[in-house]
Design an enzyme around this catalytic site. Sequence first.
Site, PDB file in Angstrom:
ATOM      1  CD  GLU A   1    -109.622 133.863  41.534  1.00  0.00           C
ATOM      2  OE1 GLU A   1    -110.763 133.077  41.799  1.00  0.00           O
ATOM      3  OE2 GLU A   1    -108.963 135.013  41.682  1.00  0.00           O
TER       4      GLU A   1
ATOM      5  CB  CYS B   1    -108.898 143.824  38.065  1.00  0.00           C
ATOM      6  SG  CYS B   1    -107.440 143.625  37.986  1.00  0.00           S
TER       7      CYS B   1
ATOM      8  CB  CYS C   1     -96.990 136.205  41.135  1.00  0.00           C
ATOM      9  SG  CYS C   1     -96.519 137.319  40.396  1.00  0.00           S
TER      10      CYS C   1
ATOM     11  CB  CYS D   1     -96.054 140.011  47.523  1.00  0.00           C
ATOM     12  SG  CYS D   1     -94.956 141.101  46.046  1.00  0.00           S
TER      13      CYS D   1
ATOM     14  CB  CYS E   1    -100.059 139.073  46.889  1.00  0.00           C
ATOM     15  SG  CYS E   1    -100.717 138.655  45.419  1.00  0.00           S
TER      16      CYS E   1
ATOM     17  CD  GLU F   1     -94.219 142.331  38.107  1.00  0.00           C
ATOM     18  OE1 GLU F   1     -94.319 143.390  39.076  1.00  0.00           O
ATOM     19  OE2 GLU F   1     -93.660 143.357  37.152  1.00  0.00           O
TER      20      GLU F   1
ATOM     21  CB  SER G   1     -96.599 147.241  44.556  1.00  0.00           C
ATOM     22  OG  SER G   1     -97.567 146.486  43.660  1.00  0.00           O
ATOM     23  CG  LEU G   2     -93.564 152.431  46.926  1.00  0.00           C
ATOM     24  CD1 LEU G   2     -93.532 154.567  46.785  1.00  0.00           C
ATOM     25  CD2 LEU G   2     -93.603 152.562  48.740  1.00  0.00           C
ATOM     26  CG  HIS G   3     -97.099 147.590  48.708  1.00  0.00           C
ATOM     27  ND1 HIS G   3     -98.974 148.239  47.747  1.00  0.00           N
ATOM     28  CD2 HIS G   3     -97.295 146.789  47.549  1.00  0.00           C
ATOM     29  CE1 HIS G   3     -99.195 147.904  46.951  1.00  0.00           C
ATOM     30  NE2 HIS G   3     -98.481 146.949  47.354  1.00  0.00           N
TER      31      HIS G   3
ATOM     32  CG  ASN H   1    -108.966 143.900  50.023  1.00  0.00           C
ATOM     33  OD1 ASN H   1    -109.782 144.355  51.097  1.00  0.00           O
ATOM     34  ND2 ASN H   1    -108.306 144.582  49.097  1.00  0.00           N
TER      35      ASN H   1
ATOM     36  CB  CYS I   1    -106.134 144.795  45.689  1.00  0.00           C
ATOM     37  SG  CYS I   1    -106.625 146.373  44.545  1.00  0.00           S
TER      38      CYS I   1
HETATM   39  S1  SF4 Z   1     -98.865 141.326  44.741  1.00  0.00           S
HETATM   40 FE1  SF4 Z   1     -98.957 141.317  42.389  1.00  0.00          FE
HETATM   41  S2  SF4 Z   1     -96.996 140.360  42.066  1.00  0.00           S
HETATM   42 FE2  SF4 Z   1     -96.951 140.338  44.265  1.00  0.00          FE
HETATM   43  S3  SF4 Z   1     -97.569 138.341  44.624  1.00  0.00           S
HETATM   44 FE3  SF4 Z   1     -99.345 139.279  43.863  1.00  0.00          FE
HETATM   45  S4  SF4 Z   1     -99.676 138.866  41.875  1.00  0.00           S
HETATM   46 FE4  SF4 Z   1     -97.722 138.471  42.161  1.00  0.00          FE
END
Ligand code: SF4
Length: 345
Positions: free
Chosen positions: A91, A104, A111, A115, A118, A165, A219-221, A295, A338
């Site tokens: 996508e 984007c 990936c 995470c 995600c 990533e 991506s700190l989070h 989200n 995101c």
């Molecule tokens: S946030 Fe980015 S690095 Fe983490 S799993 Fe999703 S796509 Fe991969």
Amino acid sequence: MKQSFYDLNYSDLETVINQNNLNGSAASVLFNWHYKKKEQTQCLDNIAKLAVDFFQNNFDFSLPEIDTVYESNKDRTVKFLFKLKDAHKVETVLIPFNNKYSICLSSQVGCAMNCSFCFTGKQGLTRNLTTSEIVGQFLQAWRWLATHRPGEERILNIVFMGQGEPLHNFDAVKKACEIFLSKHGTSVGIQKITISTAGYIPGLKRWSEEIPGVNLALSLHSPFEAKRNELIPINKKYPLDEVLTYIDQIPLNKKQFVTYEYILIKDFNDAPGDAKKLGSLLAGKSAYINLIPFNAFPGSHYQSPDLDKIEQFKAVLDTFKIPTLIRGTKGDDVLAACGQLNSKN
Ligand code: SF4
């Protein structure tokens, strides 16, 4: 199988032309035709028949196929589902701002980073995208705009924040950046490209050495290692303090800055104590913070934070004088925001 023309950066193209004794001017003509004019057809302009035949016979000019287009009714965000040659799907999202767009891009099918917030991370890594599959997302999105929103085909920012990533697929992403940056090609300004990372240190090293002017988003989070371990499992291998120390010693050019992305999750990392720790970690750096309300996606156990918590969080960061933006959840009605992308549609 023929090599894709879109896998070549400008110097690769010059090498092919020299090795095959073709007229040297063909390189700029071809790049201009395919990347500046973004033409779909074979280039026949000002190029010797010998070179036309050579490229026709030896290179593939096809691009990822648009499988489905989702247009947000809320904010005109566009999400493309692309079908690749091996039937895998990725996508890409066009995010509008003032009749212009940021794009984007995805860099991998799935990936490996896993995470927990995600949707893509839940799928695991299937494979890396090739340079042509990355560049192809941009060209197809541009052409779609030219057809469906004529006059709006202005994609001014490129962010590698889609599926994957990017620093884990560094060679293909680097070459795509070189094509975007080439003055013979799309000629995008170096400050207009941003690569996002979960903190993959081997890739960070290559980014700082090989494409140093391209912006970085980390991506700190969470400023706390334990919480970050839960959100971004790669933090166990490359902990945040090592990642920040590494980034701090990279010389940035004058207009360059690092963006720190922070997904706010209800009752997990949205308390004033999290904001205070984050502020103290980033104070004094050449930094921007993007606060992104989580989200939701199918099957996720996290929740979006309340509005007053988001504002309180920002107010704490403001005391540290770090420029902070609360990012809207553009495209969430078409699962284009995101963390919501996936390849299994
Ligand atoms: S946030 Fe980015 S690095 Fe983490 S799993 Fe999703 S796509 Fe991969």
